[in-house]
Write an enzyme that holds these catalytic residues in place. Sequence first.
Site, mmCIF file in Angstrom:
data_model
loop_
_atom_site.group_PDB
_atom_site.id
_atom_site.type_symbol
_atom_site.label_atom_id
_atom_site.label_comp_id
_atom_site.label_asym_id
_atom_site.label_seq_id
_atom_site.Cartn_x
_atom_site.Cartn_y
_atom_site.Cartn_z
ATOM 1 N N THR A 35 -75.825 9.454 108.459
ATOM 2 C CA THR A 35 -77.240 10.035 108.835
ATOM 3 C C THR A 35 -78.069 9.033 109.601
ATOM 4 O OG1 THR A 35 -78.251 9.636 106.834
ATOM 5 C CG2 THR A 35 -77.149 11.723 107.081
ATOM 6 N N THR A 133 -82.450 9.751 90.061
ATOM 7 C CA THR A 133 -83.485 9.098 90.171
ATOM 8 C C THR A 133 -84.334 9.388 89.035
ATOM 9 O OG1 THR A 133 -85.601 8.807 91.456
ATOM 10 C CG2 THR A 133 -84.162 10.942 91.516
ATOM 11 N N ASP A 134 -84.928 8.423 88.695
ATOM 12 C CA ASP A 134 -86.431 8.721 87.633
ATOM 13 C C ASP A 134 -87.196 9.736 87.954
ATOM 14 O OD1 ASP A 134 -87.610 6.889 89.195
ATOM 15 O OD2 ASP A 134 -88.594 5.818 87.676
ATOM 16 N N TYR A 158 -87.754 16.170 97.239
ATOM 17 C CA TYR A 158 -86.769 15.485 96.867
ATOM 18 C C TYR A 158 -86.472 15.364 95.396
ATOM 19 C CZ TYR A 158 -84.894 10.793 95.485
ATOM 20 O OH TYR A 158 -84.048 9.819 95.220
ATOM 21 N N ASN A 257 -99.043 -0.157 93.543
ATOM 22 C CA ASN A 257 -98.655 -0.221 94.740
ATOM 23 C C ASN A 257 -99.386 -1.237 95.482
ATOM 24 O OD1 ASN A 257 -96.648 1.849 94.694
ATOM 25 N ND2 ASN A 257 -97.792 3.375 95.572
ATOM 26 N N ASP A 287 -103.674 10.165 100.805
ATOM 27 C CA ASP A 287 -102.470 9.998 99.940
ATOM 28 C C ASP A 287 -101.492 11.072 100.127
ATOM 29 O OD1 ASP A 287 -101.452 8.980 97.636
ATOM 30 O OD2 ASP A 287 -102.703 9.769 96.038
ATOM 31 N N PRO A 289 -99.118 13.848 99.455
ATOM 32 C CA PRO A 289 -99.237 15.206 98.583
ATOM 33 C C PRO A 289 -98.462 15.222 97.326
ATOM 34 C CG PRO A 289 -98.871 15.711 100.930
ATOM 35 C CD PRO A 289 -98.637 14.361 100.736
#
Length: 353
Positions: A35, A133-134, A158, A257, A287, A289
């Site tokens: 991809t 993933t966590d 996701y 972050n 931010d 969503p």
Amino acid sequence: MKVLVTGGAGFIGSAVVRRAISDRGYSVVNVDVLTYAANLANLASVDQDERYSFEQVDIRDGEALEQVFRRHDPDAVMHLAAESHVDRSIEGPLAFVDTNIMGTATLLQAARAHYDSLRTERKEAFRFHHISTDEVYGALGPTGFFTETTRYAPNSPYASSKASSDMLVRAWGKTYKLPVVISNCSNNYGPFQFPEKLIPVVILKALAGETIPVYGDGSNVRDWLYVDDHAEALLTILERGRLGEIYNVGGDAEVSNLDLVKQICKIIDQELDRKTPSEDLIKFVTDRPGHDFRYAIDADKIKSELGWTPSVTVEQGIAETVRWYLENRDWWQAIQARGHQQERIGLTKGTGA
Ligand code: NAD
């Protein structure tokens, strides 16, 4: 040992392939459809090795997968192929459902047929390792950690597609006795990460002297793990993890972050001897969503059971990563030349698939 790795041309998958061949001496079959996120250049250090082979196959294509299993007869599967970017999943969720859920189910079926065909001693050694993933655990407040028993509460398309894939793997283990193991890891960073994720975006924006976007007020906290430490954890789990178990993998490196972005800016200023601080380029933007506030991993199980531990601190790893992007401009400039310019996506305006 011959390992079939899915998604081996991606960021983490390529780190696993390189380490499996160079460090462990394993043979690897890389199954990747290539991809936008894939990059065969990530595998330049091993692609001439006779222990490496590549199959450009979609994990949603059951027939093609069966042929790959027949042709290569692997002893184990490490499943990393996925759509992996949260912002893209907000923009177009169905691709995530398709690849991460249907793709995993299709791969499980092919692995199961292969497993059923093996002789007893090879069956006993066979493993299907699912890499997750966590983010399946949802968001934490200011305190607490995710453990292997934390209730699933995924918030993004996701995360929910990965949570679904974890459940499918569990079910194939319970129902069909496929020998499975699952790992859930925190945010990875390091060389060869596609410049759509936070750290490479910040590095490239700062290098270009462009505005560095920080979502919300930058207070969201992530636990960061250097990709080679994750690759080592994954091989350790494949080799010594207990069947049917889940292992959480994290870097004990919680950073907001905003602090992370400032740290990267400082390193760039030092490396390039900049007089005007790159921090001045930071701009707070709308931010994400459903932005999860905090992720933090309790990695005690993998540490105490399997003896794995991260080899670098986040400060060392970030410095190393910034230097890698400075020294490997050809790698990311080729991606930019294909039209990827670190643009903002994922503000829930689209209804695309
Ligand atoms: P990536 O986006 O860099 O790479 C994904 C790879 O999968 C690409 O090479 C892509 O071509 C391939 N792929 C996608 N769809 C496919 C399909 N249908 N058939 C075959 N190949 C396909 O992803 P990454 O960041 O390396 O993540 C790898 C895995 O680790 C994913 O499963 C992700 O959910 C998980 N994970 C990632 C992180 C992280 O911080 N990046 C953290 C924890 C877990």
